[in-house]
Motif scaffolding. Sequence first.
Motif, PDB file in Angstrom:
ATOM      1  N   ALA A  18       1.005  -1.543  -0.295  1.00 12.45           N
ATOM      2  CA  ALA A  18      -0.161  -0.185   0.582  1.00 12.45           C
ATOM      3  C   ALA A  18       1.286   1.443  -0.014  1.00 12.45           C
ATOM      4  N   PHE A  19       2.022   1.121   0.247  1.00 13.60           N
ATOM      5  CA  PHE A  19       2.741   1.804   0.390  1.00 13.60           C
ATOM      6  C   PHE A  19       4.129   2.572  -0.945  1.00 13.60           C
ATOM      7  N   ARG A  20       3.548   2.116  -1.914  1.00 11.74           N
ATOM      8  CA  ARG A  20       4.770   2.132  -2.707  1.00 11.74           C
ATOM      9  C   ARG A  20       4.053   3.526  -3.694  1.00 11.74           C
ATOM     10  N   PRO A  21       2.773   3.734  -4.196  1.00 12.02           N
ATOM     11  CA  PRO A  21       2.818   4.780  -4.753  1.00 12.02           C
ATOM     12  C   PRO A  21       2.688   6.109  -4.428  1.00 12.02           C
ATOM     13  N   MET A  22       3.093   6.179  -2.633  1.00 17.72           N
ATOM     14  CA  MET A  22       3.775   6.520  -2.110  1.00 17.72           C
ATOM     15  C   MET A  22       5.278   7.437  -2.080  1.00 17.72           C
ATOM     16  N   GLN A  23       6.152   5.698  -2.128  1.00 18.80           N
ATOM     17  CA  GLN A  23       7.558   6.205  -1.749  1.00 18.80           C
ATOM     18  C   GLN A  23       7.663   6.150  -3.570  1.00 18.80           C
ATOM     19  N   LEU A  24       6.942   6.266  -4.853  1.00 16.22           N
ATOM     20  CA  LEU A  24       7.271   6.788  -6.401  1.00 16.22           C
ATOM     21  C   LEU A  24       7.496   7.688  -6.408  1.00 16.22           C
ATOM     22  N   ARG A  25       6.202   8.407  -5.882  1.00 19.25           N
ATOM     23  CA  ARG A  25       6.110  10.003  -5.486  1.00 19.25           C
ATOM     24  C   ARG A  25       6.929  10.720  -5.120  1.00 19.25           C
ATOM     25  N   ARG A  26       6.996  10.491  -3.599  1.00 21.69           N
ATOM     26  CA  ARG A  26       8.111  10.913  -2.953  1.00 21.69           C
ATOM     27  C   ARG A  26      10.205  10.867  -3.844  1.00 21.69           C
ATOM     28  N   ALA A  27      10.236   9.623  -4.322  1.00 22.92           N
ATOM     29  CA  ALA A  27      11.190   9.924  -4.944  1.00 22.92           C
ATOM     30  C   ALA A  27      11.269  10.859  -6.229  1.00 22.92           C
ATOM     31  N   ARG A  28      10.457  10.754  -6.801  1.00 24.92           N
ATOM     32  CA  ARG A  28       9.686  11.421  -7.910  1.00 24.92           C
ATOM     33  C   ARG A  28      10.026  12.732  -7.416  1.00 24.92           C
ATOM     34  N   GLN A  29       9.879  13.414  -7.163  1.00 29.95           N
ATOM     35  CA  GLN A  29       9.737  14.519  -6.049  1.00 29.95           C
ATOM     36  C   GLN A  29      11.196  15.093  -5.673  1.00 29.95           C
ATOM     37  N   MET A  30      11.825  14.001  -4.959  1.00 35.68           N
ATOM     38  CA  MET A  30      12.904  13.937  -4.125  1.00 35.68           C
ATOM     39  C   MET A  30      14.235  14.073  -5.823  1.00 35.68           C
TER      40      MET A  30
ATOM     41  N   ALA B  52       8.832   7.684   6.510  1.00 37.86           N
ATOM     42  CA  ALA B  52       8.891   6.752   6.948  1.00 37.86           C
ATOM     43  C   ALA B  52       6.835   7.556   7.682  1.00 37.86           C
ATOM     44  N   LEU B  53       7.168   8.973   7.362  1.00 41.68           N
ATOM     45  CA  LEU B  53       6.807   9.630   8.357  1.00 41.68           C
ATOM     46  C   LEU B  53       5.067   9.612   7.429  1.00 41.68           C
ATOM     47  N   SER B  54       4.847   9.268   6.645  1.00 45.62           N
ATOM     48  CA  SER B  54       3.894   9.368   5.986  1.00 45.62           C
ATOM     49  C   SER B  54       3.178   8.027   6.210  1.00 45.62           C
ATOM     50  N   ALA B  55       4.073   6.496   5.510  1.00 40.68           N
ATOM     51  CA  ALA B  55       3.836   5.481   6.422  1.00 40.68           C
ATOM     52  C   ALA B  55       3.968   4.958   8.011  1.00 40.68           C
ATOM     53  N   VAL B  56       4.743   6.143   8.912  1.00 41.24           N
ATOM     54  CA  VAL B  56       3.856   5.821  10.061  1.00 41.24           C
ATOM     55  C   VAL B  56       3.072   7.050  10.709  1.00 41.24           C
ATOM     56  N   TYR B  57       2.980   7.708  10.411  1.00 44.83           N
ATOM     57  CA  TYR B  57       2.219   8.904  10.965  1.00 44.83           C
ATOM     58  C   TYR B  57       0.699   9.713   9.737  1.00 44.83           C
ATOM     59  N   ASP B  58       1.357   9.065   8.460  1.00 43.53           N
ATOM     60  CA  ASP B  58       0.278   9.670   8.109  1.00 43.53           C
ATOM     61  C   ASP B  58       0.362  11.336   7.372  1.00 43.53           C
ATOM     62  N   TYR B  59       1.901  11.750   7.852  1.00 44.01           N
ATOM     63  CA  TYR B  59       2.989  12.990   7.613  1.00 44.01           C
ATOM     64  C   TYR B  59       3.089  13.949   7.335  1.00 44.01           C
ATOM     65  N   GLU B  60       2.969  15.153   6.173  1.00 46.74           N
ATOM     66  CA  GLU B  60       3.618  15.402   5.096  1.00 46.74           C
ATOM     67  C   GLU B  60       4.415  16.354   5.640  1.00 46.74           C
TER      68      GLU B  60
ATOM     69  N   PHE C 249      -4.616   5.020   5.712  1.00 43.62           N
ATOM     70  CA  PHE C 249      -4.058   4.276   6.340  1.00 43.62           C
ATOM     71  C   PHE C 249      -2.722   4.424   7.387  1.00 43.62           C
ATOM     72  N   SER C 250      -2.246   4.479   8.090  1.00 43.39           N
ATOM     73  CA  SER C 250      -0.791   4.476   8.556  1.00 43.39           C
ATOM     74  C   SER C 250      -0.424   3.426   9.736  1.00 43.39           C
ATOM     75  N   MET C 251       0.916   3.410   9.753  1.00 43.41           N
ATOM     76  CA  MET C 251       0.595   2.184  11.413  1.00 43.41           C
ATOM     77  C   MET C 251       0.162   3.146  12.391  1.00 43.41           C
ATOM     78  N   VAL C 252       0.128   4.058  12.697  1.00 39.04           N
ATOM     79  CA  VAL C 252      -0.476   4.727  13.773  1.00 39.04           C
ATOM     80  C   VAL C 252      -1.584   4.612  13.876  1.00 39.04           C
ATOM     81  N   SER C 253      -2.860   5.204  12.835  1.00 38.30           N
ATOM     82  CA  SER C 253      -3.991   5.368  12.288  1.00 38.30           C
ATOM     83  C   SER C 253      -4.779   3.696  12.927  1.00 38.30           C
TER      84      SER C 253
END
Length: 523
Positions: free
Chosen positions: A152-164, A187-195, A278-282
Motif C-alpha cells: 500500500a505504500f508503494r505509490p507514495m514511495q514512488l511519488r516521493r522519489a520523483r519529487q526528490m 517513514a513519516l507518511s507510512a507511520v504517522y500519515d504526516y507530510e 492508512f498508516s501504522m499509527v492510525s
Amino acid sequence: MPYSIPSRTGLVLLFPIVSVVALDIVRRLISSSRRDRKGSPLPPGPTPLPLLGNVLSLDVEEPWKTYTAWKATYGDVFYARLLDQEVILLNSQDDAVELLEKRSQIYSDRPVIATIEPYGFSFVFAFRGYDDYWRLGRRIFHQTFRADTVLAFRPMQLRRARQMVMNVIDNPAQYASHYSLFSTGVALSAVYDYEPNPQNDHIVHIIDSFIETTLPATTPEKAVLFKMFPFLWRIPDWIPGLSLKREAKISCEWAVKTVEAPYQYAQKRVEASEHPTFSMVSDHIARMQEYDEPYRSDYTSALKNAAATAIIGAAESTSATAMIFTLAMVQNPHVWKRAQAEIDAVLGMDRLPDFEDRPFLPYVEAVLRETQRWQPVLCLGLPHAASSSDIYKGFYIPKGATVVANVWAMSRDEARYPNAEQFIPERFLTAEGTLIDDNPAQYVFGFGRRMCPGRHTGDASVWSVISTMLATLEFHLAKDAEGRDIIPNPKYVNGVARHPEKFPCRISPRPHISKASLERLLE
C-alpha cells in the motif's frame, strides 16, 4: 555534539581512577574462566591483556575493519574480550544463519549497551532484550510492515522519489538534504500519515537532532567502558571527552520529542477524520479500541515506541544508502550509463520506472545489490546476546556473550566477491545477464528473530530511489577552479549506521529530462 570515547592515551590515564575496581574485575574474569565449558575451549582469538582484554587493539571508530583483519588469523568464528565483555564474532553468512537463525531460541537477546538508557534511546525496541515488551513491539511493527501490507505504500514511495529528483534538479548542491528529506518523509507518511514541509519542517528537525545527538554513542565498542565503569557518568562535564551528563540530558530531551510530537499529530488526525488515511499509527489506534485497560495503556506505550523506532531506522538507513549509491555512480560512470541503456530499452524515454518494471531491469537490481554490499550501512548489524551457553563447532560460547554478525567481513569475502573493494554490479549477473541467487539483502538486514522488521519497506524505498535517479540523472566529478576533476574521498560518519559525509560532485538531469517533463509525469 556526540561524545568521543577516551583515546588509548586517555584509557591509560584512567588507570588511577579505576584502580579501586580492579580487584572486582579480576574476580569476574577468574569466575568466567572457571565456568563449566563441558570440555570445550573458547573459540580462538587475539590474546587479551589483563583487565583491558583486546580493547587497545580495536579501532573503536571502525571496529568491523579490525574484526575482519583478525578473521584472517583466527577464522570465521573467533573470540575477543573488550574489558569484561566477551564477544563472539561471526564472519561468514553460514555461521550467522546457523546460530542466529537456526538456534534463535538462544541468540535472540540483546547485550546491555550502557549508553542507550542515559541517552534516551531505550524507546527503540530493537535494542531491548528478548522479553514480552519486545514481542509486543515486534507484533505491532509486523502487522503494518509485513510483505503484503507494505504494498500500500508503494505509490507514495514512488511519488516521493520523483519529487526528490525534482528537488535535486532544482538545487543539486543540497543533494544530501534531499535524500534525508525523502527517507524521513517516506517513514513519516507510512507511520504517522504526516507530510513534512520541504524546508525547515519541525518534526524533521526533531528527528534529525535526535539522530545527530545519539547514534554515535550507541555502539557496543564505545559503550563498553561505561558499562564496566558506571561511575564515569558522575565525572564532571569539564573533563575533555567525558561531558556525558550534559550530552545525555540534551539527547533525552530530543528523545521525548521524537516519540511524542509526531504521535500526537497522528492521534489528532485520526480523531478529526471519519476515514483516516492508512498508516501504522492510525491502524493501531483503531485496533486499541477493542482492548481494555490496563492493556490499552501498555499497547499505547508500545505503539509510540515502535512508531518512533520505525522513523529512526528508516531515516538513517535509506538516506545513507542513497549517499553510498551517489558516491558509487560518481566514481563509476560506466555503471549509470549501462543502467540507463537498460531502462531506456525496457521503458522507452517517456515514463519512469514503476515496481511492475522491477523484474525486467536486472542490471538496475544488480546496482542496488552492489550498493548494499560495497558499503554496508550496518557493518556489524545489531549485536545479539547468548541467553544460555552453547557449543558450536566444538567451541564453547558463554552465556551472556555478545554475538556479532560481521556484515563487513561477509561483504569483503574475496572468494565470494573478487576485488571486493571495487564497485562491480556485474558480479550479481550471469553471463546471459540474469540475476544470480546471491543477494546481500540476506545478510544486510540481520538474522533470525531480530532481523529488521522494516526490511520490505526499506527495500522498496531504496529501489524507488535508485531506479528513479538512474532514469533521470547523470553523475559526474566536480571541478576545481582550474577545471580539474575533484576525486571524492569522503570521510564516513560511523555510529550504529554508517554513511559517507557529503562530498563534491555534479548531479544534473539527463538531456531529455526537464523539470517540466517530470511535473507532467507526476501528474
